[in-house]
Design an enzyme around this catalytic site. Structure first.
Site, PDB file in Angstrom:
ATOM      1  N   CYS A 110       0.860  -1.184   0.000  1.00 53.35           N
ATOM      2  CA  CYS A 110       0.000   0.000   0.000  1.00 53.35           C
ATOM      3  C   CYS A 110       0.897   1.235   0.000  1.00 53.35           C
ATOM      4  O   CYS A 110       2.078   1.169   0.238  1.00 53.35           O
ATOM      5  CB  CYS A 110      -0.871   0.014   1.255  1.00 53.35           C
ATOM      6  SG  CYS A 110      -1.806  -1.482   1.452  1.00 53.35           S
ATOM      7  N   ARG A 113       3.658   1.340  -6.965  1.00 58.12           N
ATOM      8  CA  ARG A 113       3.683   0.252  -5.981  1.00 58.12           C
ATOM      9  C   ARG A 113       2.550  -0.742  -6.210  1.00 58.12           C
ATOM     10  O   ARG A 113       2.484  -1.777  -5.573  1.00 58.12           O
ATOM     11  CB  ARG A 113       3.587   0.821  -4.561  1.00 58.12           C
ATOM     12  CG  ARG A 113       4.756   1.689  -4.167  1.00 58.12           C
ATOM     13  CD  ARG A 113       4.407   2.588  -2.990  1.00 58.12           C
ATOM     14  NE  ARG A 113       4.216   1.867  -1.759  1.00 58.12           N
ATOM     15  CZ  ARG A 113       5.191   1.637  -0.866  1.00 58.12           C
ATOM     16  NH1 ARG A 113       6.402   2.051  -1.142  1.00 58.12           N
ATOM     17  NH2 ARG A 113       4.978   0.994   0.252  1.00 58.12           N
ATOM     18  N   TRP A 164      -3.169  -2.015  -1.601  1.00 60.96           N
ATOM     19  CA  TRP A 164      -2.876  -3.296  -2.253  1.00 60.96           C
ATOM     20  C   TRP A 164      -3.490  -4.329  -1.318  1.00 60.96           C
ATOM     21  O   TRP A 164      -2.968  -4.589  -0.232  1.00 60.96           O
ATOM     22  CB  TRP A 164      -1.374  -3.468  -2.376  1.00 60.96           C
ATOM     23  CG  TRP A 164      -0.959  -4.839  -2.777  1.00 60.96           C
ATOM     24  CD1 TRP A 164      -0.668  -5.891  -1.962  1.00 60.96           C
ATOM     25  CD2 TRP A 164      -0.817  -5.340  -4.110  1.00 60.96           C
ATOM     26  NE1 TRP A 164      -0.338  -6.994  -2.680  1.00 60.96           N
ATOM     27  CE2 TRP A 164      -0.428  -6.714  -4.006  1.00 60.96           C
ATOM     28  CE3 TRP A 164      -0.970  -4.804  -5.359  1.00 60.96           C
ATOM     29  CZ2 TRP A 164      -0.197  -7.511  -5.114  1.00 60.96           C
ATOM     30  CZ3 TRP A 164      -0.729  -5.606  -6.474  1.00 60.96           C
ATOM     31  CH2 TRP A 164      -0.355  -6.925  -6.352  1.00 60.96           C
ATOM     32  N   ASN A 174      -0.172   0.523   6.020  1.00 59.19           N
ATOM     33  CA  ASN A 174       0.539  -0.356   5.088  1.00 59.19           C
ATOM     34  C   ASN A 174       1.199  -1.436   5.936  1.00 59.19           C
ATOM     35  O   ASN A 174       1.899  -1.138   6.900  1.00 59.19           O
ATOM     36  CB  ASN A 174       1.597   0.420   4.301  1.00 59.19           C
ATOM     37  CG  ASN A 174       2.408  -0.519   3.403  1.00 59.19           C
ATOM     38  OD1 ASN A 174       1.894  -1.556   2.977  1.00 59.19           O
ATOM     39  ND2 ASN A 174       3.660  -0.193   3.161  1.00 59.19           N
ATOM     40  N   GLY A 175       0.937  -2.706   5.575  1.00 55.57           N
ATOM     41  CA  GLY A 175       1.573  -3.802   6.327  1.00 55.57           C
ATOM     42  C   GLY A 175       0.544  -4.895   6.600  1.00 55.57           C
ATOM     43  O   GLY A 175      -0.526  -4.924   6.014  1.00 55.57           O
ATOM     44  N   GLU A 213      14.765 -23.205 -11.502  1.00 57.05           N
ATOM     45  CA  GLU A 213      14.465 -21.782 -11.278  1.00 57.05           C
ATOM     46  C   GLU A 213      15.699 -20.934 -11.559  1.00 57.05           C
ATOM     47  O   GLU A 213      15.597 -19.869 -12.186  1.00 57.05           O
ATOM     48  CB  GLU A 213      13.945 -21.547  -9.864  1.00 57.05           C
ATOM     49  CG  GLU A 213      13.649 -20.104  -9.535  1.00 57.05           C
ATOM     50  CD  GLU A 213      12.630 -19.433 -10.462  1.00 57.05           C
ATOM     51  OE1 GLU A 213      11.959 -20.135 -11.240  1.00 57.05           O
ATOM     52  OE2 GLU A 213      12.530 -18.202 -10.424  1.00 57.05           O
ATOM     53  N   LYS A 220      15.700 -17.916 -14.464  1.00 62.44           N
ATOM     54  CA  LYS A 220      16.086 -16.539 -14.119  1.00 62.44           C
ATOM     55  C   LYS A 220      17.138 -16.035 -15.099  1.00 62.44           C
ATOM     56  O   LYS A 220      17.040 -14.936 -15.647  1.00 62.44           O
ATOM     57  CB  LYS A 220      16.618 -16.479 -12.681  1.00 62.44           C
ATOM     58  CG  LYS A 220      15.533 -16.564 -11.651  1.00 62.44           C
ATOM     59  CD  LYS A 220      14.815 -15.254 -11.464  1.00 62.44           C
ATOM     60  CE  LYS A 220      13.373 -15.117 -11.725  1.00 62.44           C
ATOM     61  NZ  LYS A 220      12.465 -16.125 -12.051  1.00 62.44           N
ATOM     62  N   GLU A 249      15.617 -15.632 -18.771  1.00 66.42           N
ATOM     63  CA  GLU A 249      14.592 -14.611 -19.061  1.00 66.42           C
ATOM     64  C   GLU A 249      15.116 -13.187 -18.924  1.00 66.42           C
ATOM     65  O   GLU A 249      14.566 -12.287 -19.551  1.00 66.42           O
ATOM     66  CB  GLU A 249      13.339 -14.821 -18.220  1.00 66.42           C
ATOM     67  CG  GLU A 249      13.513 -14.675 -16.735  1.00 66.42           C
ATOM     68  CD  GLU A 249      12.168 -14.847 -16.007  1.00 66.42           C
ATOM     69  OE1 GLU A 249      11.113 -14.527 -16.574  1.00 66.42           O
ATOM     70  OE2 GLU A 249      12.187 -15.311 -14.862  1.00 66.42           O
ATOM     71  N   HIS A 294      23.604 -39.139 -19.907  1.00 64.75           N
ATOM     72  CA  HIS A 294      22.675 -39.695 -20.905  1.00 64.75           C
ATOM     73  C   HIS A 294      22.517 -38.761 -22.097  1.00 64.75           C
ATOM     74  O   HIS A 294      21.513 -38.804 -22.800  1.00 64.75           O
ATOM     75  CB  HIS A 294      21.317 -39.972 -20.244  1.00 64.75           C
ATOM     76  CG  HIS A 294      21.419 -40.964 -19.144  1.00 64.75           C
ATOM     77  ND1 HIS A 294      21.590 -42.313 -19.359  1.00 64.75           N
ATOM     78  CD2 HIS A 294      21.440 -40.786 -17.809  1.00 64.75           C
ATOM     79  CE1 HIS A 294      21.687 -42.925 -18.193  1.00 64.75           C
ATOM     80  NE2 HIS A 294      21.601 -42.030 -17.232  1.00 64.75           N
ATOM     81  N   LYS A 297       4.474  -9.581 -17.579  1.00 57.82           N
ATOM     82  CA  LYS A 297       4.448  -9.965 -16.163  1.00 57.82           C
ATOM     83  C   LYS A 297       3.390 -11.029 -15.911  1.00 57.82           C
ATOM     84  O   LYS A 297       3.577 -11.917 -15.102  1.00 57.82           O
ATOM     85  CB  LYS A 297       4.172  -8.742 -15.282  1.00 57.82           C
ATOM     86  CG  LYS A 297       4.149  -9.036 -13.783  1.00 57.82           C
ATOM     87  CD  LYS A 297       5.481  -9.590 -13.302  1.00 57.82           C
ATOM     88  CE  LYS A 297       5.447 -10.016 -11.839  1.00 57.82           C
ATOM     89  NZ  LYS A 297       6.645 -10.818 -11.464  1.00 57.82           N
TER      90      LYS A 297
HETATM   91  C1  AGP Z   1       9.030 -15.934 -13.751  1.00 57.64           C
HETATM   92  O1  AGP Z   1      10.157 -15.117 -13.497  1.00 57.64           O
HETATM   93  C2  AGP Z   1       8.279 -15.513 -14.995  1.00 57.64           C
HETATM   94  N1  AGP Z   1       7.917 -14.161 -14.943  1.00 57.64           N
HETATM   95  C3  AGP Z   1       7.150 -16.459 -15.348  1.00 57.64           C
HETATM   96  O2  AGP Z   1       7.723 -17.735 -15.532  1.00 57.64           O
HETATM   97  C4  AGP Z   1       6.018 -16.585 -14.315  1.00 57.64           C
HETATM   98  O3  AGP Z   1       6.474 -17.282 -13.177  1.00 57.64           O
HETATM   99  C5  AGP Z   1       4.882 -17.394 -14.959  1.00 57.64           C
HETATM  100  O4  AGP Z   1       4.429 -16.686 -16.093  1.00 57.64           O
HETATM  101  C6  AGP Z   1       3.700 -17.636 -14.009  1.00 57.64           C
HETATM  102  O5  AGP Z   1       3.124 -16.416 -13.673  1.00 57.64           O
HETATM  103  P1  AGP Z   1       2.074 -16.397 -12.451  1.00 57.64           P
HETATM  104  O6  AGP Z   1       2.829 -16.836 -11.236  1.00 57.64           O
HETATM  105  O7  AGP Z   1       1.589 -14.985 -12.370  1.00 57.64           O
HETATM  106  O8  AGP Z   1       0.970 -17.359 -12.769  1.00 57.64           O
END
Ligand code: AGP
Length: 608
Positions: free
Chosen positions: A2, A27, A75, A101-102, A481, A485, A488, A504, A603
């Site tokens: 928030c 934010r 938020w 906020n919190g 993961e 990272k 992407e 393999h 996003k």
């Molecule tokens: C992760 O860094 C990416 N931005 C992407 O893989 C993301 O995790 C995926 O699109 C799932 O998004 P969501 O968690 O909003 O469902």
């Protein structure tokens, strides 16, 4: 998170509040509101949606005259986005108004206490208890009432408060959630973050934990929780507005990485009460938990990786079979679901098309669904039978970090609860697990402190063409993961492999100097993975190992070692991922990529 603003001075407060809130829009928020003392009353105006709705409703503040006020962009954490849940919140007689906020961790207990005292609540928020608690303790001295509230409330809070009987003052309180005070030319301000005050001043005071600020239009005073006055030096802010939005960090992604200790704390603490895991929002009693036949975890991207980690934790602790699916696969493979299965959909945005479709598929088959979601009120949160929020706050960077870490710990809590209810672990084991869990924030903080060393290492790989991440068991999930990272945000080709799979096929790709990150946190698998490292190095690979403190034998095998603190073997992902996040971040920065908005990515992938 928030956003909070407050003002008291010579100018009309409402336009200043609206302007300040507009500087906090980055934010993320779902509703907004302001409260202004008009000489007689504290007038409040709230609205859902964008800030401009509130500006239009108040004719840019013109319909709310007065020289002192507080404002808020919400938020949602407790209670879906709505006018009723938007801040500011009044006490019953509307003589006090509060913005927050919190997360108030003991709000249910306090709400019950206040309702027993006759207080009536109008919203679903945790914040409203502050307004009523202030009302209960106010006997004429606002500072005394505030300090009493601080002794009762547990959790994180930044508060802005107006008292009708003290119209020449604005109060601010801080515990964990940031709050600053600005000394302006024609008045003084409070705000969650620097951008909201830069138009009026660069002279700010950072309120420390458990401190109170009392503003008049000419003065600013600070007090501790015992009501003692505190001296405080102002800081001159030399950031530009763009840097200020990132809290001084160069990118939102770095800022969000550094928020991980707090988001892990915020996701864990409200659900650990007197040494027990309490997840009210789960809506499952012990009988139902015991009856779970199988868990299906369905998600995309990093959320999927969090699910792969959770598979090892659920199966290891609760001995419940777990199947993890990519949502885009699950929805088309006619999955076999039994009526006692539990389908967990993990999603930061709560709007990912494939994950939402998977949720609907599971519901259509009559299987119980649980959403682990970050955005309150999002589609998956609304449509799942139950939702467990990851209170990570808005995540701006496309590459997830803090929401991913919150998804991990949310599932650790579920696994411990399920294991305990199903008799797979005893009281002392559960207590030990919770102790290890609650150490994670400070351990993450410590690992974030390594950033310079990791930056130097990352700079060596800016020109890399291929990078491999390998691990066994839960370390394989971490490798997935870590690899995503890097891919992407730096656009470097990378793959994650089960270390046992290298021979393999994949090992044919290893050339002189190829970087391989080996995650080695599972003690019972050290020797196996070390032998893989030896194989890799004999073919020219440069091996970075991420391993537990004390695993000295790794130094003979790997070229470069990053140690993580000791924790329970099921929780190592939460620590090992930190250096891998930092590594990817600094490679991306070194390559001059757009870290927060990588090419071709969104996003939230709301289309198939
Ligand atoms: C992760 O860094 C990416 N931005 C992407 O893989 C993301 O995790 C995926 O699109 C799932 O998004 P969501 O968690 O909003 O469902």
């Amino acid at each position: 998170m928030c956003g909070i603003v407050g003002y008291i001075g010579e100018s009309q407060a409402a336009p200043v509040l609206l302007d300040g809130l507009s500087k906090l829009e980055y934010r993320g928020y779902d509703s907004a509101g302001i409260a202004v003392f008009d000489g007689e009353q504290i007038k409040v105006q709230k609205s859902t949606g964008r800030l401009k709705v509130l500006s239009e409703l108040t004719h840019d503040g013109a319909t709310m005259p007065g020289v002192s006020g507080i404002g808020h962009t919400r938020w949602a954490t407790h209670g879906a986005p709505s006018n009723v849940n938007a801040h500011p919140h009044y006490n019953q007689t509307e003589t006090i108004a509060v913005v927050h906020n919190g997360i108030i961790e003991n709000y249910l207990k306090l709400r019950k206490y206040l309702e027993e005292k006759g207080y009536q609540f109008v919203s679903e928020t945790d914040t409203e208890i502050v307004a009523h608690l202030l009302d209960r303790y106010y006997k004429g001295d606002p500072l005394e009432a505030i300090t009493k509230v601080m002794h009762r409330v547990e959790g994180s809070y930044a508060l802005g408060i107006l008292f009708k009987e003290h119209p020449d003052q604005v109060f601010a309180v801080r515990k964990d959630s940031p709050l600053i005070v600005g000394r302006g030319k024609d008045g003084n301000l409070i705000a969650s973050d620097v951008p909201a005050v830069l138009k009026y001043t660069r002279n700010v005071y950072f309120i420390q934990n458990e401190e109170i600020a009392v503003l008049t239009k000419e003065s600013i005073a600070f007090y501790n929780v015992d009501g003692d006055e505190l001296p405080k030096e102002a800081t001159t802010i030399d950031w530009d507005i763009n840097a200020a939005e990132k809290g001084g960090y160069e990118h939102f992604m770095l800022k969000e990485m550094y928020e991980q200790p707090q988001t892990v704390r915020d996701t864990l603490n409200p659900r650990i009460r007197e040494g027990e895991v309490v997840i009210e929002e789960l809506g499952m009693g012990e009988t139902e938990i015991r009856a779970i036949h199988k868990i299906h975890i369905v998600a995309c991207g990093s959320a999927y990786h969090a699910g792969v980690t959770a598979k090892y934790v659920f199966e290891g602790l609760a001995r419940i079979p777990v199947e993890v699916d990519l949502a885009s696969e699950f929805r088309y493979r006619n999955p076999i679901l039994a009526e006692d299965d539990l389908v967990i959909i993990i999603s930061q945005s709560g709007e990912t098309a494939d994950s939402l479709a998977a949720l609907r598929e599971a519901k259509q088959r009559g299987v119980k669904t649980l959403g682990i979601v970050n955005v309150v009120g999002s589609s998956i949160a609304r449509e799942a039978d139950q939702v467990m929020y990851t209170w990570a706050g808005p995540e701006i960077a496309v590459a997830t970090t803090k929401a991913y870490s919150a998804q991990l710990v949310a599932q650790y809590l579920l696994a411990i609860l399920f294991a305990k209810v199903r008799g797979e672990i005893i009281e002392t084991e559960a207590a030990g697990l919770l102790q290890d869990l609650q150490k994670l924030p400070e351990q993450i903080e410590m690992l974030l402190g390594n950033k310079e060393r990791i930056q130097r290492f990352a700079n060596r790989y800016i020109a890399a063409k291929d990078v491999f991440f390998v691990g066994r068991g839960i370390d394989f999930a971490i490798s997935m993961e870590g690899s995503l990272k890097l891919k992407e945000i730096s656009y470097i080709h990378s793959e994650a492999y089960a270390a046992g799979e290298l021979k393999h096929g994949t090992i044919s790709l290893i050339e002189e100097g190829t970087l391989v990150a080996a995650v080695v946190t599972q003690e019972e698998l050290y020797k196996k993975t070390i032998s893989n490292i030896v194989e890799l190095r004999s073919r020219g690979a440069f091996v970075l190992a991420v391993t537990n403190t004390g695993n000295r034998e790794i130094e003979k095998a790997a070229d470069y070692v990053i140690y993580i603190p000791q924790t329970n073997r099921y929780f190592t992902n939460s620590l090992a991922i930190i250096p891998l996040q930092l590594f990817s971040y600094y490679v991306s920065v070194g390559k001059g990529c757009d870290v927060d908005k990588p090419r071709n990515l969104a996003k939230s992938v709301t289309v198939e």
